[in-house]
Design a protein around this motif. Structure first.
Motif, short mmCIF file in Angstrom:
data_model
loop_
_atom_site.label_atom_id
_atom_site.label_comp_id
_atom_site.label_asym_id
_atom_site.label_seq_id
_atom_site.Cartn_x
_atom_site.Cartn_y
_atom_site.Cartn_z
N ILE A 4 0.86 -1.18 0.00
CA ILE A 4 0.00 0.00 0.00
C ILE A 4 0.90 1.23 0.00
CG2 ILE A 4 -1.74 1.28 1.28
CD1 ILE A 4 -2.65 -1.44 2.46
N ASP A 55 -9.01 3.42 7.48
CA ASP A 55 -8.03 2.34 7.32
C ASP A 55 -8.18 1.31 8.44
OD1 ASP A 55 -6.95 3.62 5.13
OD2 ASP A 55 -5.29 4.51 6.24
N GLN A 59 -3.70 -1.89 6.95
CA GLN A 59 -3.46 -0.80 6.02
C GLN A 59 -2.61 0.29 6.68
OE1 GLN A 59 -7.66 -0.18 5.37
NE2 GLN A 59 -7.51 -0.83 3.23
N GLN A 62 1.03 -0.88 6.86
CA GLN A 62 1.60 -0.88 5.51
C GLN A 62 1.91 0.54 5.04
OE1 GLN A 62 2.53 -3.62 3.55
NE2 GLN A 62 2.25 -4.51 5.57
N LYS A 63 1.00 1.46 5.27
CA LYS A 63 1.22 2.85 4.87
C LYS A 63 2.39 3.47 5.63
CE LYS A 63 -3.45 4.07 3.36
NZ LYS A 63 -4.61 4.95 3.59
#
Length: 111
Positions: A4, A55, A59, A62-63
């Protein structure tokens, strides 16, 4: 799984990380939000906060990982970031077990 990616500025990344940390115990306090807002120069808090709310935990991690890498954080940058995270956790005069666990977990993931 596909990585991501974000197009955040470094400040937006730091806002997101601090919001993520403020939610370690599933409850943002006014003191924590005020602390985050006192650390930023832009008016992007609401935009980033809204993105965070949409999110899930996977997520978010990952970001954060992707953006840390994209911005080329050095060990000194990470140390500074972790000092800010610790100050955020202490801003409401509580440092509970969930916050402590998140602090350790982020240390393993980001350092």
């Amino acid at each position: 799984m596909e990585e991501i990616k974000t197009k955040w500025t470094k400040e937006e990344l730091e806002i997101y990380i601090l919001i993520y940390c403020a939610n370690a115990n599933f409850s943002e306090t006014k003191m924590e939000i005020d602390f985050i807002k006192s650390k930023i120069q832009t008016s992007n808090f609401e935009k980033i906060h809204s993105e965070f709310k949409n999110d899930n935990d996977y997520q978010s991690i990952q970001k954060i990982q992707s953006s840390i890498k994209d911005h080329g954080y050095t060990n000194d940058d990470k140390d500074t970031l972790f000092k800010e995270i610790k100050a955020l956790f202490l801003s409401d005069n509580k440092y509970d077990i969930l916050e402590q666990n998140l602090y350790r977990g982020l240390g393993h993931i980001l350092k």
